[in-house]
Design a protein around this motif. Structure first.
Motif, PDB file in Angstrom:
ATOM      1  N   UNK A 177       0.874  -1.172   0.000  1.00 23.74           N
ATOM      2  CA  UNK A 177       0.000   0.000   0.000  1.00 23.74           C
ATOM      3  C   UNK A 177       0.910   1.220   0.000  1.00 23.74           C
ATOM      4  N   UNK A 178       1.114   1.803  -1.169  1.00 27.40           N
ATOM      5  CA  UNK A 178       2.015   2.944  -1.308  1.00 27.40           C
ATOM      6  C   UNK A 178       1.276   4.216  -0.907  1.00 27.40           C
ATOM      7  N   UNK A 179       1.813   4.918   0.086  1.00 26.38           N
ATOM      8  CA  UNK A 179       1.176   6.142   0.581  1.00 26.38           C
ATOM      9  C   UNK A 179       1.739   7.375  -0.101  1.00 26.38           C
ATOM     10  N   UNK A 180       3.034   7.371  -0.368  1.00 25.20           N
ATOM     11  CA  UNK A 180       3.627   8.530  -1.038  1.00 25.20           C
ATOM     12  C   UNK A 180       4.952   8.142  -1.674  1.00 25.20           C
ATOM     13  N   UNK A 181       5.253   8.826  -2.774  1.00 26.39           N
ATOM     14  CA  UNK A 181       6.550   8.706  -3.455  1.00 26.39           C
ATOM     15  C   UNK A 181       7.012  10.121  -3.748  1.00 26.39           C
ATOM     16  N   UNK A 182       8.101  10.529  -3.130  1.00 24.89           N
ATOM     17  CA  UNK A 182       8.549  11.916  -3.247  1.00 24.89           C
ATOM     18  C   UNK A 182      10.042  11.979  -3.559  1.00 24.89           C
ATOM     19  N   UNK A 183      10.403  12.965  -4.372  1.00 27.22           N
ATOM     20  CA  UNK A 183      11.817  13.281  -4.591  1.00 27.22           C
ATOM     21  C   UNK A 183      12.245  14.286  -3.522  1.00 27.22           C
ATOM     22  N   UNK A 184      13.354  14.015  -2.840  1.00 25.85           N
ATOM     23  CA  UNK A 184      13.804  14.852  -1.732  1.00 25.85           C
ATOM     24  C   UNK A 184      15.184  15.424  -2.004  1.00 25.85           C
ATOM     25  N   UNK A 185      15.402  16.677  -1.533  1.00 22.74           N
ATOM     26  CA  UNK A 185      16.728  17.274  -1.643  1.00 22.74           C
ATOM     27  C   UNK A 185      17.553  16.932  -0.402  1.00 22.74           C
ATOM     28  N   UNK A 186      18.738  17.543  -0.275  1.00 20.95           N
ATOM     29  CA  UNK A 186      19.646  17.219   0.826  1.00 20.95           C
ATOM     30  C   UNK A 186      19.060  17.585   2.185  1.00 20.95           C
ATOM     31  N   UNK A 187      18.145  18.542   2.238  1.00 20.33           N
ATOM     32  CA  UNK A 187      17.497  18.949   3.505  1.00 20.33           C
ATOM     33  C   UNK A 187      16.212  18.160   3.781  1.00 20.33           C
ATOM     34  N   UNK A 188      15.899  17.186   2.932  1.00 25.84           N
ATOM     35  CA  UNK A 188      14.693  16.396   3.132  1.00 25.84           C
ATOM     36  C   UNK A 188      13.423  17.058   2.648  1.00 25.84           C
TER      37      UNK A 188
END
Length: 251
Positions: free
Chosen positions: A171-182
């Motif tokens: 059950x995938x809730x989120x898929x996000x691209x994150x930078x060095x600060x999250x």
């Protein structure tokens, strides 16, 4: 197989839609109508105490509802277990109707609906008003529960350069691209295709990787039990409020 899935769909819908009808019935007929007609007050002046009056009504109706809902749940679980159901829409445990109709959540919802309706009838003392309020409140519960379920158990996290990293049946809730600060980074202008091209575009935006938050299939049971516990915690709270209300209104 098509007819099998069709009827199973209807069973799951009934298991989750009927609590709204039960709440409306409990508010209008179980407690509201008798107070509106004055028959409840008459019974209370004789040999039946107010608390016994509501307890007997709640216990009898609750026993019938739990027995009926549990039978439908057992039938639904058995019917889903046949081999040719693998890969069908009803094999998706993340669907809320399938998820909630496959265990004790459904009987717990019936019990909550009964208690909510009984409390609304006691509070409002008008059958039509209690019908509308209890049905509306239970509809809100049924609509709100799917939003709460993912947060009832800790999620698992994968971080890396694979965009779809969650395991099968998760059950995938989120898929996000994150930078060095999250912080999340928009990838709307990156063309998804070859992984190397996606990574090149992401790195140009300062992305450090992709974060996937999900519930694996092994979380189905603890999530179901957590939802059941939440519903069962609300039910005695409403029952206690109903008894307190009766105590204030009667000698």
């Amino acid at each position: 197989m098509t007819h099998h899935i069709f009827w199973l769909d209807w069973v799951s819908v009934l298991l989750l839609a009927l609590p709204v009808a039960v709440a409306a019935w409990a508010g209008a007929a179980l407690t509201g109508a008798e107070q509106e007609r004055g028959t409840a007050a008459l019974a209370w002046t004789q040999s039946v105490s107010p608390r016994r009056w509501i307890a007997v009504k709640w216990a009898v109706a609750g026993g019938v509802l739990i027995a009926g809902a549990s039978s439908l749940v057992l039938l639904f679980v058995w019917a889903r277990s046949v081999p040719y159901m693998d890969g069908s829409p009803l094999d998706d445990w993340t669907d809320w109707l399938t998820f909630s109709a496959s265990g004790p959540v459904a009987p717990a919802l019936f019990l909550l609906a009964l208690t909510l309706g009984a409390y609304a009838g006691l509070l409002l003392r008008r059958s039509l008003a209690a019908l509308a309020v209890s049905a509306g409140a239970m509809f809100g519960v049924v609509q709100g529960l799917p939003l709460l379920i993912p947060h009832l158990w800790p999620t698992e996290r994968i971080f890396g350069w694979t965009v779809t990293a969650a395991p099968a049946r998760a059950w995938v809730l989120s898929e996000s691209a994150l930078d060095a600060q999250g912080r999340p980074v928009s990838m709307s202008d990156c063309q998804y295709g070859r992984e190397s091209l996606v990574r090149q575009c992401a790195e140009a935006k300062g992305v450090e990787g992709f974060e996937t938050l999900f519930h694996p299939a092994s979380h189905a049971v603890p999530l179901h039990l957590a939802e059941t516990a939440l519903i069962l915690a609300l039910t005695p709270a409403l029952a206690f409020a109903a008894l307190r209300l009766l105590r204030r209104r009667t000698p």
